[in-house]
Design an enzyme around this catalytic site. Sequence first.
Site, short mmCIF file in Angstrom:
data_model
loop_
_atom_site.label_atom_id
_atom_site.label_comp_id
_atom_site.label_asym_id
_atom_site.label_seq_id
_atom_site.Cartn_x
_atom_site.Cartn_y
_atom_site.Cartn_z
N PHE A 132 7.11 -56.27 -69.72
CA PHE A 132 7.84 -56.27 -71.00
C PHE A 132 9.08 -55.40 -70.85
CE2 PHE A 132 9.14 -54.69 -75.10
CZ PHE A 132 9.11 -55.84 -75.88
N ASP A 216 11.62 -49.78 -64.66
CA ASP A 216 11.74 -49.63 -66.11
C ASP A 216 10.81 -48.52 -66.57
OD1 ASP A 216 11.80 -49.78 -68.83
OD2 ASP A 216 11.45 -51.94 -68.97
N LYS A 245 12.94 -44.54 -75.26
CA LYS A 245 11.93 -43.96 -76.16
C LYS A 245 11.91 -42.42 -76.26
CE LYS A 245 8.69 -47.86 -75.81
NZ LYS A 245 8.46 -48.24 -77.21
N1 PLP Z 1 10.97 -51.62 -71.53
C1 PLP Z 1 9.72 -51.20 -71.75
C2 PLP Z 1 8.83 -50.89 -70.58
C3 PLP Z 1 9.23 -51.06 -73.05
O1 PLP Z 1 7.97 -50.66 -73.25
C4 PLP Z 1 10.09 -51.36 -74.13
C5 PLP Z 1 9.61 -51.25 -75.52
O2 PLP Z 1 8.46 -51.14 -75.80
C6 PLP Z 1 11.39 -51.79 -73.85
C7 PLP Z 1 11.81 -51.89 -72.54
C8 PLP Z 1 12.35 -52.12 -74.98
O3 PLP Z 1 12.74 -50.95 -75.61
P1 PLP Z 1 13.39 -51.01 -77.09
O4 PLP Z 1 12.31 -51.43 -78.00
O5 PLP Z 1 13.86 -49.60 -77.33
O6 PLP Z 1 14.51 -51.97 -77.02
#
Ligand code: PLP
Length: 384
Positions: A132, A216, A245
């Site tokens: 994700f 990520d 986050k």
């Molecule tokens: N990458 C990962 C691993 C995530 O867990 C998330 C969100 O949960 C995102 C990207 C996307 O982040 P945002 O919701 O701040 O756009």
Amino acid sequence: MALAALQELERDAVMGTYARNPVEFVRGAGTRLWDDEGNEYLDFLCGISVSLLGHCHPAVVEAVRDQATRLIHVGNLFYTDPPMRLAARLSELSLGGKVFFANSGAEAIECALKLARKRRQGGDFVVLERGFHGRTYGALSATPQESKQAPFAPLVPGFVAVEPTAEAVRAAVHDGTAAVLLEPVQGEGGVNPATPAYFQGVRRLCDERGCLLIVDEVQTGLGRTGEWFGFQHLGIEPDVVTMAKALGNGVPIGACWARDDVAAAFVPGDHATTFGGQPLATAAARAVLEVMQREDVPARATAAGERLTKGLESISAIARVRGLGLLVAAELRDRPSREVVAAALDAGLVVNAVTETALRLAPSLLVTDDEIDEAVAILTMVLA
Ligand code: PLP
């Protein structure tokens, strides 16, 4: 305003993208939240891995207050102090390199994807099933989940999704691959930690093919797993790291970090955002990193994670516990996770359903032993 009135406003004026829990929070402090009726909750979710220092940490509040009285925003056509200093601090943490500031995790991913494509033009991306990376078009295209992607087709071309096995990644990566994009622990995919052997194999493969390894760390980064970054458990050095986050402890900010020679692919005009790197958000993030370094907060995640895991394992209705540090999933026996989440909320504990059968727990890294025991006691009672 009372909850019922807010729900009515939502029905009238807010797009229906969220299935919210029927609770109105009005205040937070540390690991606790309070609703509009004065009920107290233990927050073991933290806005999904956001408030690592707890709600309204005094150092973050002070940094925001101080910066807000001087300069909130001026844009990237000028210099301001907080983003430059924050970039320097992040570079220290991430082995040199350079950062681009964004406003969210998905935006950090967009930056990483554009950087990789700029470096290897027309190249494609290898991404993992159950990964994700966010909801913007590039990030969504890197998120191979039918329910999330299908209604929005056609997606950005050039994404190849494979099972998270060494063989599958090897078969997919070729000389035209721009990057492989991975999470150290698949967070939204169910809290699935990767193994060192797997990550090391992907690292070797990226080196052989000259493509980038983008890690990520939006959910795992900045101490959540017990190290500053999840990749530090896995014995590799990435080329690009995305984070968001926890960086602002709730103030919206994202960042894409890259090795110097990779970052050099971007020249003025290649990428930009109005708010990214603005003084308010970066002042908050500087305060976050300062507290985390001073109090060695990532190390606390390891001990607290062990205590939480042991506590959850002692509950007979929980079949298995997995995760890393304070990013934990509890696999339930014979109970839909949503039901348990609702019952826990009624009993004063905030968690979420990361899959249909598993709860996710991701409390503040400053959670105390007593608070962990209290959360375990609430879940024991709810599951009894
Ligand atoms: N990458 C990962 C691993 C995530 O867990 C998330 C969100 O949960 C995102 C990207 C996307 O982040 P945002 O919701 O701040 O756009």
